[in-house]
Each structure stands twice: as C-alpha cells, then as structure tokens.
Motif scaffolding. Structure first.
Motif, PDB file in Angstrom:
ATOM      1  N   THR A  40       0.856  -1.185   0.000  1.00 34.12           N
ATOM      2  CA  THR A  40       0.000   0.000   0.000  1.00 34.12           C
ATOM      3  C   THR A  40       0.894   1.237   0.000  1.00 34.12           C
ATOM      4  O   THR A  40       1.588   1.501   0.985  1.00 34.12           O
ATOM      5  CB  THR A  40      -0.901   0.052   1.239  1.00 34.12           C
ATOM      6  OG1 THR A  40      -1.641  -1.170   1.346  1.00 34.12           O
ATOM      7  CG2 THR A  40      -1.867   1.232   1.154  1.00 34.12           C
ATOM      8  N   THR A  71      -3.540   7.015  -3.824  1.00 35.17           N
ATOM      9  CA  THR A  71      -4.416   6.246  -4.711  1.00 35.17           C
ATOM     10  C   THR A  71      -3.800   6.054  -6.088  1.00 35.17           C
ATOM     11  O   THR A  71      -3.830   4.948  -6.652  1.00 35.17           O
ATOM     12  CB  THR A  71      -5.776   6.964  -4.864  1.00 35.17           C
ATOM     13  OG1 THR A  71      -6.284   7.304  -3.581  1.00 35.17           O
ATOM     14  CG2 THR A  71      -6.768   6.086  -5.605  1.00 35.17           C
ATOM     15  N   GLU A  72      -3.252   7.120  -6.651  1.00 34.06           N
ATOM     16  CA  GLU A  72      -2.679   7.028  -7.990  1.00 34.06           C
ATOM     17  C   GLU A  72      -1.519   6.047  -8.032  1.00 34.06           C
ATOM     18  O   GLU A  72      -1.369   5.274  -8.991  1.00 34.06           O
ATOM     19  CB  GLU A  72      -2.217   8.416  -8.463  1.00 34.06           C
ATOM     20  CG  GLU A  72      -3.341   9.417  -8.704  1.00 34.06           C
ATOM     21  CD  GLU A  72      -3.912   9.997  -7.423  1.00 34.06           C
ATOM     22  OE1 GLU A  72      -3.249   9.877  -6.361  1.00 34.06           O
ATOM     23  OE2 GLU A  72      -5.020  10.561  -7.469  1.00 34.06           O
ATOM     24  N   GLU A  84      -9.825   2.592   5.616  1.00 36.23           N
ATOM     25  CA  GLU A  84      -8.709   2.551   4.668  1.00 36.23           C
ATOM     26  C   GLU A  84      -8.604   1.189   3.991  1.00 36.23           C
ATOM     27  O   GLU A  84      -8.342   1.097   2.784  1.00 36.23           O
ATOM     28  CB  GLU A  84      -7.401   2.891   5.381  1.00 36.23           C
ATOM     29  CG  GLU A  84      -7.268   4.360   5.752  1.00 36.23           C
ATOM     30  CD  GLU A  84      -5.998   4.639   6.542  1.00 36.23           C
ATOM     31  OE1 GLU A  84      -5.380   5.704   6.308  1.00 36.23           O
ATOM     32  OE2 GLU A  84      -5.612   3.797   7.388  1.00 36.23           O
ATOM     33  N   PHE A 123     -11.166   0.985   1.370  1.00 35.30           N
ATOM     34  CA  PHE A 123     -10.784   1.823   0.230  1.00 35.30           C
ATOM     35  C   PHE A 123      -9.744   1.119  -0.637  1.00 35.30           C
ATOM     36  O   PHE A 123      -9.821   1.157  -1.877  1.00 35.30           O
ATOM     37  CB  PHE A 123     -10.236   3.163   0.726  1.00 35.30           C
ATOM     38  CG  PHE A 123      -9.741   4.053  -0.374  1.00 35.30           C
ATOM     39  CD1 PHE A 123     -10.631   4.764  -1.170  1.00 35.30           C
ATOM     40  CD2 PHE A 123      -8.385   4.181  -0.629  1.00 35.30           C
ATOM     41  CE1 PHE A 123     -10.174   5.576  -2.199  1.00 35.30           C
ATOM     42  CE2 PHE A 123      -7.923   4.992  -1.649  1.00 35.30           C
ATOM     43  CZ  PHE A 123      -8.823   5.690  -2.440  1.00 35.30           C
ATOM     44  N   VAL A 124      -8.766   0.482  -0.007  1.00 30.84           N
ATOM     45  CA  VAL A 124      -7.733  -0.243  -0.752  1.00 30.84           C
ATOM     46  C   VAL A 124      -8.358  -1.392  -1.542  1.00 30.84           C
ATOM     47  O   VAL A 124      -8.046  -1.594  -2.732  1.00 30.84           O
ATOM     48  CB  VAL A 124      -6.632  -0.762   0.204  1.00 30.84           C
ATOM     49  CG1 VAL A 124      -5.745  -1.800  -0.491  1.00 30.84           C
ATOM     50  CG2 VAL A 124      -5.785   0.393   0.713  1.00 30.84           C
ATOM     51  N   THR A 157     -10.276   0.070  -4.515  1.00 30.27           N
ATOM     52  CA  THR A 157      -9.387   0.609  -5.547  1.00 30.27           C
ATOM     53  C   THR A 157      -8.745  -0.502  -6.364  1.00 30.27           C
ATOM     54  O   THR A 157      -8.676  -0.430  -7.600  1.00 30.27           O
ATOM     55  CB  THR A 157      -8.295   1.482  -4.901  1.00 30.27           C
ATOM     56  OG1 THR A 157      -8.905   2.551  -4.186  1.00 30.27           O
ATOM     57  CG2 THR A 157      -7.361   2.053  -5.964  1.00 30.27           C
ATOM     58  N   THR A 207      -9.397  -1.277 -10.274  1.00 28.63           N
ATOM     59  CA  THR A 207      -8.247  -1.179 -11.182  1.00 28.63           C
ATOM     60  C   THR A 207      -8.022  -2.491 -11.920  1.00 28.63           C
ATOM     61  O   THR A 207      -7.760  -2.516 -13.128  1.00 28.63           O
ATOM     62  CB  THR A 207      -6.975  -0.808 -10.397  1.00 28.63           C
ATOM     63  OG1 THR A 207      -7.202   0.415  -9.690  1.00 28.63           O
ATOM     64  CG2 THR A 207      -5.785  -0.626 -11.332  1.00 28.63           C
TER      65      THR A 207
END
Length: 295
Positions: free
Chosen positions: A13, A23-24, A57, A60-61, A64, A68
């Motif tokens: 992470t 995030t990017e 968090e 969120f990970v 994402t 992706t």
C-alpha cells in the motif's frame, strides 16, 4: 485452483509523505504487476501494512484494487487474525464475490498449540464461502504450523486448498510436498527459495519482489514450472542480491524503495516501520538501474 499456480503478488500500500494512501500510486502498482505478467493479485496481505490501517482505509484499498484490476486477474484477499471469532464474523459478513480465495494467517501473538492452530483454521474453513489458503510465517506469528497439522487440515477440509509456506525452511517445505494431497498447492512465501520449492514440486509463490520486477520474476517461476532449470536459475542468481536487500531492513520498506527507484511510488512506510537507510537505498537504486540496462 489452477489460477493460483505461478506468481501471485502481495501488493504493498503506497503512502504519501503525509502517510495518507496514495491512490494514484496504488493504481500504478496494480497495473505494473498485471502488465508484467503475474498470474494473480493478493490484497491486504502483510506487505500491505494493514496492521496500521483503519477499517475505512482497508475498504478503500480493496475497492481501488478491485476497480483497477477490472476482472483481468484472479484475486486473493487476506482475511486473518489472532481472534478466531472476529475472523469468522468477517468471513460471514464480507462480500467475497470478487475473490477466488482468502489468505489466512496462523494466529499471531497468542502462540497457540498445534491443536489450537487446527481448531482456528477449522473455524475459518467452516465459515469461509470460498477456498482458503493457509499462511505459515513463524517469524511474524511466533509459532510454526507443522506439516502434520497442515496435512490434517488439508485432508479434513476440502476448501483448504493451499498453503503459503514462509518458514524459510526448504526441508519443511519438502515434507509438505512429499505428503500433501494430490490437488493441494504448496506456495512459497519466501522469494529466495521460491524456485527451489517449485522444482521440488511446489505450485508457485506469493511474492513481494515480483511487484517490483513482475516480468522477470514471473518468467523465472514459469521457467521453473516448465523444468527449464538452467534458464530459471540465471534469473534466480540475477535477483538473489536484491531479494536479500528488500528484506534487509524489513518488509515492505525494501520493496517501497524499489518503487521509489522505479518512479512508481514514494518509499514512505507507517510507524513503527521506518524507511530504509541511505546506504541501502543507494544499493537498491543501483540494482534497479542495472536491471533497467539489461532489459
């Protein structure tokens, strides 16, 4: 579980310098691993620093990485802990539809007996709606899951399909390989002995270094699985120094320095971890430059 054969990556992470999730950079790491040819992604393993992340968090990970990946590769989710009831509750309540398996660590800190470890994973197996990969890493948990316990679990529960074996002991790994049920997968959790384990009959690796060098490391594993031994060991010896370096001052500080050297992500880690020192950073940077010239 053919999707677990080959190279999986235990995704780190990335954090910004203010310790917030980048995030990017996370998107870049996922795409870099996929484009490099790895076989699957492992989400929220130890390398993700999930021990220092809030529940929001973590969610969120997961979100994402799932977005992706967009269905391109199979995914495994880390679901484990040293509170058996809490792990069971998470398995009952979490949507696992995007994942092919969970990776569940042996209970840490409590230091259970082998019977306690068996009963813990029995509860996990009975609660999990998807296949379970056991995770044995004595250096972190303080207790070793013995091959006899692994075999008992593998024979008693059809949904316990594999083990990530990270004891760093090739003799113990060979005991697992010798006695395992036919379809049970033994995956290396140690990058340095991943190739020898595959040549002894293992099915692959859940790797840290592969997310920094996905093309080369996953190719090494495929060569090993196809018994192209000489070509596989050329890559093994090329990367052996770097494997040592990325674990020299702790994981994931080392692999994050690789990302920094590649320009993919910052090398920030959260306390109580600290980034690698200047000397090690320079050595990793020199290795990355050498590999870039060769490839």
């Amino acid at each position: 579980m053919q999707s677990l054969i080959g190279t999986g990556v235990a995704l780190a992470t990335p954090f910004r310098k203010d310790f917030s999730i980048d995030t990017e950079a996370l998107i870049r790491i996922v795409n870099f691993s996929i484009d490099g040819g790895v076989e699957y992604l492992v989400v929220l393993g130890t390398t993700a620093e999930n021990a220092t992340m809030s529940q929001d968090e973590k969610e969120f990970v997961i979100k994402t990485i799932v977005e992706t990946n967009n269905g391109r590769l199979p995914m495994v989710l880390g679901v484990g802990g040293n509170n058996t009831m809490e792990v069971v509750e998470e398995l009952k309540n979490r949507d696992l539809s995007q994942f092919v398996a969970i990776l569940s660590i042996s209970p840490y800190y409590n230091k259970p007996t082998q019977e306690g470890i068996y009963q813990h994973f029995k509860a996990v197996a009975e609660a999990s709606p998807i296949p379970v990969i056991l995770y044995n890493v004595p250096s972190r948990t303080g207790s070793n899951v013995l091959p006899s316990t692994v075999m008992k679990l593998a024979n008693d529960f059809k949904n316990i399909v594999a083990i990530k074996e990270a004891a760093g002991d090739i003799i113990q790994a060979m005991q697992l390989l010798k006695n395992k049920p036919k379809d049970f997968l033994v995956l290396s959790g140690d990058d340095m002995i991943a190739l020898p384990m595959v040549l002894a009959g293992g099915s692959g690796v859940i790797s840290v270094i592969a997310q920094g060098f996905p093309k080369e490391f996953s190719e090494m594993m495929r060569l090993g699985l196809n018994r192209k031994v000489d070509d596989a060991f050329k890559l093994q010896y090329l990367f052996s120094d770097c494997i040592d370096m990325i674990f020299e001052q702790g994981n994931p500080a080392g692999i994050k320095q690789v990302f920094d050297s590649l320009g993919i992500a910052d090398n920030t880690v959260r306390l109580p971890l600290v980034k690698v020192d200047e000397s090690l950073a320079n050595r990793i940077d020199q290795f990355v430059k050498k590999i870039n010239k060769l490839t």
